[in-house]
Design an enzyme around this catalytic site. Structure first.
Site, PDB file in Angstrom:
ATOM      1  N   SER A 105       0.855  -1.193   0.000  1.00 45.57           N
ATOM      2  CA  SER A 105       0.000   0.000   0.000  1.00 45.57           C
ATOM      3  C   SER A 105       0.882   1.231   0.000  1.00 45.57           C
ATOM      4  O   SER A 105       2.034   1.185   0.453  1.00 45.57           O
ATOM      5  CB  SER A 105      -0.888   0.014   1.251  1.00 45.57           C
ATOM      6  N   TYR A 149      -1.733  -1.074  10.246  1.00 41.06           N
ATOM      7  CA  TYR A 149      -1.891  -1.343   8.816  1.00 41.06           C
ATOM      8  C   TYR A 149      -0.676  -0.828   8.055  1.00 41.06           C
ATOM      9  O   TYR A 149      -0.083  -1.534   7.221  1.00 41.06           O
ATOM     10  CB  TYR A 149      -3.170  -0.681   8.312  1.00 41.06           C
TER      11      TYR A 149
END
Length: 268
Positions: free
Chosen positions: A148, A161
């Site tokens: 990401s 995350y």
């Protein structure tokens, strides 16, 4: 609709997190490009939806498996089953992931961190670990993991995350070098803001407050991405067209990661 290239004809693939979002879009793209695909997820109903989204004439290219991408034994069994069912294994897309709770890091407990790290980082490690022997038997292969832009710098996701996705970037870099001489390429795709089940609450909240037109405004394309746009890059990385791409984390983010985000006026 423009014809889809057949770069993956004859390839045998696994896609985890294939019941929705980027995983579903990529499983469909792989099948459209000629691959046979084992689609894995913990969501059996979502897997049925993935199969139903493909034209009837192509559905035999998909095999569905309910499996936990963060469980060692389940991933080992998944790879073994895929190798037997497909006659080999050439491609793995380790995509399964969770976002975790958006809160200051000091408000999070160890259990929350462990859950995110287990799915997002240990999951890709397990997929790679168990896929490597099968890929070596096939003469090489392509492994792609979902990282990401949150793994590249701060400001794009919750702390656990973001840390997990930074770990994925490091995993593909280090493992690509450890697999030298095997013919196995290891890369990651780094999506920006894309509307998926994981990000749906953010999109829903923006639309409910009348700010839907501001979603994605921090990147120079001024819009969020679509799952099909991420899938197209994953398909490239899985194909022989990317035969010299290895150990890389490729942002697909509309330009968000090219700068420190700022709201600026248009020049034109």
């Amino acid at each position: 609709m423009e014809p889809v290239p057949q770069r993956l004809r004859g390839k045998r693939a696994i896609v985890t997190g294939a019941a929705s979002g980027i995983g579903r879009a990529t499983a469909l793209r792989f099948a459209l490009e000629g691959a046979r695909v084992v689609c894995a997820d913990v969501d059996a109903r979502g897997l049925d939806g993935t199969r139903d989204a493909l034209g009837a004439s192509l559905r035999d290219r998909l095999e569905l498996r309910v499996a936990d991408a963060a469980d060692d034994a389940a991933v080992r069994a998944l790879v073994d089953e895929a190798e037997r069912a497909l006659g080999g294994l050439d491609v793995v897309f380790a995509n399964a992931g969770v976002s975790g709770r958006l809160a200051p890091f000091w408000e999070l407990d160890v259990d929350e961190w462990e859950r995110v790290l287990r799915v997002n980082l240990i999951g890709p490690f397990l997929a790679l670990k168990h896929a490597v022997p099968a890929m070596r038997r096939a003469g090489g292969g392509a492994f792609v993991a979902t990282a990401s832009v949150a793994g590249l710098r701060s400001g794009a996701g919750p702390t656990p995350y973001s840390a997990s996705k930074a770990g994925v970037v490091s995993l593909v870099q280090t493992s690509a070098h450890q697999l030298r001489g095997t013919g196995i390429r290891v890369n990651a795709v780094c999506p920006g803001l894309v509307e998926t089940g994981m990000t749906q609450p953010l999109f829903d909240a923006a639309r409910a407050s009348g700010k839907g037109d501001r979603i994605g405004q921090l990147n120079p394309l001024e819009r969020p991405g679509e799952t099909r746009e991420i899938a197209a890059v994953v398909a490239f990385l899985a194909s022989d067209d990317a035969s010299y791409v290895n150990g890389q984390a490729i942002p697909v983010c509309g330009g968000l990661s090219a700068s420190h985000p700022a709201v600026v006026g248009r020049l034109f």
